[in-house]
Motif scaffolding. Structure first.
Motif, PDB file in Angstrom:
ATOM      1  N   PHE A   1     153.542  88.158  43.857  1.00  0.00           N
ATOM      2  CA  PHE A   1     153.592  86.308  43.006  1.00  0.00           C
ATOM      3  C   PHE A   1     151.992  86.529  42.503  1.00  0.00           C
ATOM      4  CE2 PHE A   1     152.949  81.689  43.453  1.00  0.00           C
ATOM      5  CZ  PHE A   1     153.990  81.207  43.707  1.00  0.00           C
ATOM      6  N   CYS A   2     151.062  86.010  43.084  1.00  0.00           N
ATOM      7  CA  CYS A   2     149.718  85.467  42.462  1.00  0.00           C
ATOM      8  C   CYS A   2     149.710  86.471  41.128  1.00  0.00           C
ATOM      9  CB  CYS A   2     148.766  85.549  43.348  1.00  0.00           C
ATOM     10  SG  CYS A   2     148.716  84.493  44.979  1.00  0.00           S
ATOM     11  N   ASP A   3     149.398  87.659  40.838  1.00  0.00           N
ATOM     12  CA  ASP A   3     149.945  88.696  39.760  1.00  0.00           C
ATOM     13  C   ASP A   3     150.776  88.319  38.650  1.00  0.00           C
ATOM     14  OD1 ASP A   3     147.608  90.379  41.273  1.00  0.00           O
ATOM     15  OD2 ASP A   3     149.400  91.778  41.473  1.00  0.00           O
ATOM     16  N   ARG A   4     151.683  88.108  39.176  1.00  0.00           N
ATOM     17  CA  ARG A   4     152.521  87.153  38.063  1.00  0.00           C
ATOM     18  C   ARG A   4     152.416  85.557  37.780  1.00  0.00           C
ATOM     19  NH1 ARG A   4     154.391  86.343  33.961  1.00  0.00           N
ATOM     20  NH2 ARG A   4     156.275  86.151  33.480  1.00  0.00           N
ATOM     21  N   ALA A   5     151.837  85.395  38.485  1.00  0.00           N
ATOM     22  CA  ALA A   5     151.339  83.952  38.115  1.00  0.00           C
ATOM     23  C   ALA A   5     149.635  84.210  36.881  1.00  0.00           C
ATOM     24  CB  ALA A   5     151.088  82.994  39.232  1.00  0.00           C
ATOM     25  N   VAL A   6     148.913  84.831  37.300  1.00  0.00           N
ATOM     26  CA  VAL A   6     147.977  84.637  36.553  1.00  0.00           C
ATOM     27  C   VAL A   6     148.286  86.032  35.453  1.00  0.00           C
ATOM     28  CG1 VAL A   6     145.659  86.593  36.497  1.00  0.00           C
ATOM     29  CG2 VAL A   6     145.971  85.304  38.148  1.00  0.00           C
TER      30      VAL A   6
ATOM     31  N   LEU B   1     157.841  80.727  34.800  1.00  0.00           N
ATOM     32  CA  LEU B   1     157.890  82.185  34.781  1.00  0.00           C
ATOM     33  C   LEU B   1     159.026  83.055  35.238  1.00  0.00           C
ATOM     34  CD1 LEU B   1     154.373  82.036  36.536  1.00  0.00           C
ATOM     35  CD2 LEU B   1     155.052  82.278  33.839  1.00  0.00           C
ATOM     36  N   ASN B   2     160.001  82.101  35.918  1.00  0.00           N
ATOM     37  CA  ASN B   2     160.766  82.499  36.785  1.00  0.00           C
ATOM     38  C   ASN B   2     160.824  83.968  37.991  1.00  0.00           C
ATOM     39  OD1 ASN B   2     162.515  81.454  35.238  1.00  0.00           O
ATOM     40  ND2 ASN B   2     162.455  82.642  33.281  1.00  0.00           N
ATOM     41  N   ILE B   3     159.722  83.728  38.491  1.00  0.00           N
ATOM     42  CA  ILE B   3     159.843  84.132  39.366  1.00  0.00           C
ATOM     43  C   ILE B   3     160.791  83.684  40.799  1.00  0.00           C
ATOM     44  CG2 ILE B   3     157.823  84.574  40.958  1.00  0.00           C
ATOM     45  CD1 ILE B   3     155.694  83.650  39.559  1.00  0.00           C
ATOM     46  N   GLN B   4     161.054  85.372  41.360  1.00  0.00           N
ATOM     47  CA  GLN B   4     162.017  85.078  42.182  1.00  0.00           C
ATOM     48  C   GLN B   4     162.041  84.797  43.584  1.00  0.00           C
ATOM     49  OE1 GLN B   4     165.303  85.205  41.008  1.00  0.00           O
ATOM     50  NE2 GLN B   4     164.491  85.324  39.106  1.00  0.00           N
ATOM     51  N   ASN B   5     160.969  85.263  43.759  1.00  0.00           N
ATOM     52  CA  ASN B   5     160.862  84.581  45.310  1.00  0.00           C
ATOM     53  C   ASN B   5     159.984  83.605  45.751  1.00  0.00           C
ATOM     54  OD1 ASN B   5     158.783  85.839  44.236  1.00  0.00           O
ATOM     55  ND2 ASN B   5     158.004  87.537  46.090  1.00  0.00           N
ATOM     56  N   ASN B   6     159.996  82.512  44.667  1.00  0.00           N
ATOM     57  CA  ASN B   6     159.202  81.644  44.943  1.00  0.00           C
ATOM     58  C   ASN B   6     159.162  81.033  46.145  1.00  0.00           C
ATOM     59  OD1 ASN B   6     157.929  79.492  42.605  1.00  0.00           O
ATOM     60  ND2 ASN B   6     159.189  77.944  43.882  1.00  0.00           N
TER      61      ASN B   6
ATOM     62  N   VAL C   1     146.574  78.488  47.948  1.00  0.00           N
ATOM     63  CA  VAL C   1     147.418  80.104  46.718  1.00  0.00           C
ATOM     64  C   VAL C   1     147.022  79.133  45.673  1.00  0.00           C
ATOM     65  CG1 VAL C   1     149.738  78.182  46.608  1.00  0.00           C
ATOM     66  CG2 VAL C   1     150.269  80.419  45.856  1.00  0.00           C
ATOM     67  N   ALA C   2     146.687  77.702  45.382  1.00  0.00           N
ATOM     68  CA  ALA C   2     146.444  77.486  44.286  1.00  0.00           C
ATOM     69  C   ALA C   2     144.421  77.770  43.852  1.00  0.00           C
ATOM     70  CB  ALA C   2     146.724  75.695  44.207  1.00  0.00           C
ATOM     71  N   LYS C   3     144.584  78.217  45.361  1.00  0.00           N
ATOM     72  CA  LYS C   3     142.828  77.998  44.968  1.00  0.00           C
ATOM     73  C   LYS C   3     142.540  80.180  44.482  1.00  0.00           C
ATOM     74  CE  LYS C   3     138.288  78.391  47.462  1.00  0.00           C
ATOM     75  NZ  LYS C   3     138.221  78.857  48.785  1.00  0.00           N
ATOM     76  N   ARG C   4     143.567  81.006  44.921  1.00  0.00           N
ATOM     77  CA  ARG C   4     143.381  82.079  44.913  1.00  0.00           C
ATOM     78  C   ARG C   4     143.835  81.548  43.532  1.00  0.00           C
ATOM     79  NH1 ARG C   4     146.687  86.453  49.403  1.00  0.00           N
ATOM     80  NH2 ARG C   4     147.420  87.982  47.045  1.00  0.00           N
ATOM     81  N   ILE C   5     145.264  81.531  43.360  1.00  0.00           N
ATOM     82  CA  ILE C   5     145.807  82.179  41.522  1.00  0.00           C
ATOM     83  C   ILE C   5     144.495  81.572  40.611  1.00  0.00           C
ATOM     84  CG2 ILE C   5     147.050  81.029  39.432  1.00  0.00           C
ATOM     85  CD1 ILE C   5     149.249  81.327  42.185  1.00  0.00           C
ATOM     86  N   ALA C   6     143.595  80.420  40.885  1.00  0.00           N
ATOM     87  CA  ALA C   6     142.657  80.073  39.813  1.00  0.00           C
ATOM     88  C   ALA C   6     141.797  80.868  39.754  1.00  0.00           C
ATOM     89  CB  ALA C   6     142.038  78.701  40.361  1.00  0.00           C
ATOM     90  N   GLN C   7     141.218  81.633  41.285  1.00  0.00           N
ATOM     91  CA  GLN C   7     139.878  82.453  40.521  1.00  0.00           C
ATOM     92  C   GLN C   7     140.413  83.473  40.429  1.00  0.00           C
ATOM     93  OE1 GLN C   7     138.751  82.544  45.718  1.00  0.00           O
ATOM     94  NE2 GLN C   7     137.356  80.554  45.121  1.00  0.00           N
ATOM     95  N   GLU C   8     141.493  84.329  40.311  1.00  0.00           N
ATOM     96  CA  GLU C   8     141.785  85.788  40.297  1.00  0.00           C
ATOM     97  C   GLU C   8     141.849  85.395  38.622  1.00  0.00           C
ATOM     98  OE1 GLU C   8     144.892  87.027  41.646  1.00  0.00           O
ATOM     99  OE2 GLU C   8     144.264  87.126  44.281  1.00  0.00           O
ATOM    100  N   THR C   9     142.820  84.077  37.934  1.00  0.00           N
ATOM    101  CA  THR C   9     142.799  83.939  36.813  1.00  0.00           C
ATOM    102  C   THR C   9     141.194  83.849  35.689  1.00  0.00           C
ATOM    103  OG1 THR C   9     145.112  82.072  37.048  1.00  0.00           O
ATOM    104  CG2 THR C   9     143.626  81.783  34.566  1.00  0.00           C
TER     105      THR C   9
END
Length: 567
Positions: free
Chosen positions: A162-167, A140-145, A191-199
């Motif tokens: 960051f999380c929105d871009r991953a989702v 995803l080439n996220i700059q603020n990794n 952070v993995a939990k947050r991204i998984a739940q938002e997805t």
């Protein structure tokens, strides 16, 4: 070619259905998404005679009423506002708008209200919101990794973005694959939990209609994990072609910048390494450095034979045949030059930094136990003036990750020695790594010494020996893939989101690593897929890491944590 084919098909559809001369307008993110799967000649064949960035399109006032404009953009608020201003004063005859992810209803309304001159012919969502760098590998080439290292409970500025871009990226992959997955995540990672739940919320609630695909016998799986569970893989030097180029030179969206290197011809200062466009690279991208050298020699020999035959033109027929084959001859010439230059630079860097010596110790730290011998080997390399600062730092980090609980006194000795030898060493960076990714933070069996099955497997590998001491390391991801296929992934370590459950062995599995993937892991996925045709693994992440990028992210997270009370 899977992911590459999916994105190419989207671009084909965009350009094929719009006849006549066209301009393609891209934003900084979609430039990368298009460039990794589509060449300049591909665009010309689709009658695209100009490629503009969104910023150029915004600043230019030159009328181009003879061109039709094809926009391919991320559906960001910034892009929609720029597009609104451009539609108010249209430069092109027609506007065909394509977005790489889900467009929100208010954004559609803004565009509709802005199109007062009715130049917009269509607005569509084409789900290619990811960079398909290889058939089974996307980024995803996220700059603020570095954001993934900051605790989500504090919600520092930039974390939601960051999380929105991953989702968005993950959702786009599954929309392109036409799958709605069961979702699991690494329990120890907020952070993995947050991204998984938002997805899950996006797929099963907010946009459930989009993901209502025909049910398949075997469900798909999304597993969201954290880079910090395996900090060893991005710290190691690499010895297979693609991974080695990225580690020692750098690859960005399949392009390699050689501008700063001596003796590189002008036409070779930026080269493309694509498994789609380059047969030699596709055949050798996973080969170790020794085999690569032999294969390159054969390629050079074959080209020399072709060159000699081209000089021996005896008749008009010979000349006509050579002219018809000339484009292929030129392409082969460029390819030979490219790979010879790359391998020459890799060889020079390996010698200059004494990487064969350094890497042997790295691999021993990652793959074999023996604290006393490891301490002696690392100490010796720290005292070696030929070893670079970054290599010294990586060695101490690898030692600290392996022996943090066994030898605190000797570990402190290495910290002090590192500080005295390496001027660029940031004080406390190794300790910060342990705080982020030490044994108490990790879920997986990183060194294969917790689980009886892994201990037995390591013993078996040791008895058989390893084919190459420099490539004996196996990323933790391999164990994770085996755990998924054999149903051994523990629910306690990798919980399911919501009330969904895994029905049988999944057919398509996307493993998303928050914090970034490596080319070593991408190689493991490609080889695993080739050997196990019943399941397809896809690997994605926020960026593609080299050891340099991993250390930069670590340093930035440490800086933020020092300047605030976040950690």
């Amino acid at each position: 070619m899977v992911l590459i084919t999916l994105v190419r098909d989207y671009i084909d559809r965009m350009l094929h259905d719009i006849p006549g001369m066209k301009v393609l307008v891209l934003d900084p993110q979609t430039v990368g998404m298009v460039s990794v799967v589509y060449s300049q000649s591909d665009l010309l064949r689709k009658e695209v005679f100009l490629v503009e960035t969104m910023d150029n399109a915004s600043s230019s006032r030159e009328s181009m009423a003879h061109l039709k404009a094809v926009y391919f953009l991320r559906p960001s608020a910034n892009n929609v506002q720029k597009l609104r201003r451009q539609l108010a004063m249209p430069r092109f005859a027609e506007y065909h708008l394509f977005f790489s992810s889900i467009l929100k209803v208010p954004q559609i309304q803004i565009l509709a209200d802005s199109d007062e001159q009715e130049v917009v012919q269509q607005v569509q969502e084409f789900y290619a919101d990811f960079c398909a760098i290889d058939p089974y590998h996307f980024t995803l080439n996220i700059q603020n990794n570095h954001m993934y290292m900051l605790p989500t409970v504090v919600d520092p500025p930039g974390m939601q973005g960051f999380c929105d871009r991953a989702v968005d990226g993950i959702a786009s992959v599954f929309l392109a694959l036409k799958r709605r997955p069961v979702i699991r995540y690494q329990r120890t990672s907020d952070v993995a939990k947050r991204i998984a739940q938002e997805t899950a919320r996006l797929m099963y609630e907010q946009e459930s209609g989009l993901f209502d695909f025909r049910r398949t016998e075997n469900s798909s799986l999304l597993l969201v994990i954290d880079r910090r569970d395996d900090p060893v893989t991005p710290l190691l030097n690499q010895w297979t072609y693609q991974a080695m180029v990225h580690e020692l030179i750098g690859i960005e969206n399949n392009k390699v910048d050689l501008m700063g290197f001596a003796n590189i011809p002008k036409d070779q200062q930026e080269v493309v390494l694509s498994s789609v466009q380059d047969d030699f690279f596709r055949a050798n991208m996973f080969e170790n450095f020794g085999d690569l050298g032999m294969n390159l020699k054969r390629m050079v020999d074959d080209f020399q034979h072709l060159s000699k035959s081209s000089l021996n033109l005896q008749s008009i027929g010979d000349m006509a045949k050579f002219v018809s084959n000339y484009p292929e001859y030129r392409k082969t010439h460029g390819n030979v030059t490219k790979h010879v230059n790359l391998v020459s630079e890799l060889s020079r860097i390996v010698e200059e930094r004494k990487l064969m010596l350094v890497s042997q110790t790295e691999q021993e730290l990652a793959c074999t136990s023996g604290q006393a011998a490891a301490f002696e080997a690392v100490t010796s390399l720290l005292n070696n003036e030929s070893v670079s600062d970054i290599d010294r730092l990586r060695l101490v980090m690898l030692y600290a990750l392996r022996y943090e609980k066994e030898s605190p006194v000797q570990l402190m000795q290495l910290f002090n020695k590192l500080a005295s030898h390496s001027a660029k060493y940031k004080s406390g960076l190794v300790q910060f790594l342990l705080k982020q990714a030490g044994i108490d933070k990790r879920t997986g069996d990183l060194y294969g010494n917790r689980d009886l099955l892994n201990i037995a497997r390591n013993m078996a590998r040791g008895l058989k020996g390893v084919e190459n001491v420099y490539t004996q390391h196996q990323p933790l991801l391999f164990q994770t893939m085996e755990g998924i296929v054999k149903g051994r992934l523990r629910d306690a370590d990798y919980p399911l989101v919501g009330n969904h459950f895994q029905q049988g062995r999944p057919q398509d599995v996307v493993i998303f690593i928050v914090g970034g993937t490596t080319y070593e892991e991408a190689r493991s996925v490609a080889l695993y897929n080739a050997a196990n045709p019943g399941v397809r693994f896809f690997l994605g992440g926020s960026v593609v890491l080299s050891s340099k990028r991993f250390l930069e992210d670590l340093g930035e997270a440490q800086r933020i944590s020092k300047s605030s009370t976040i950690i």
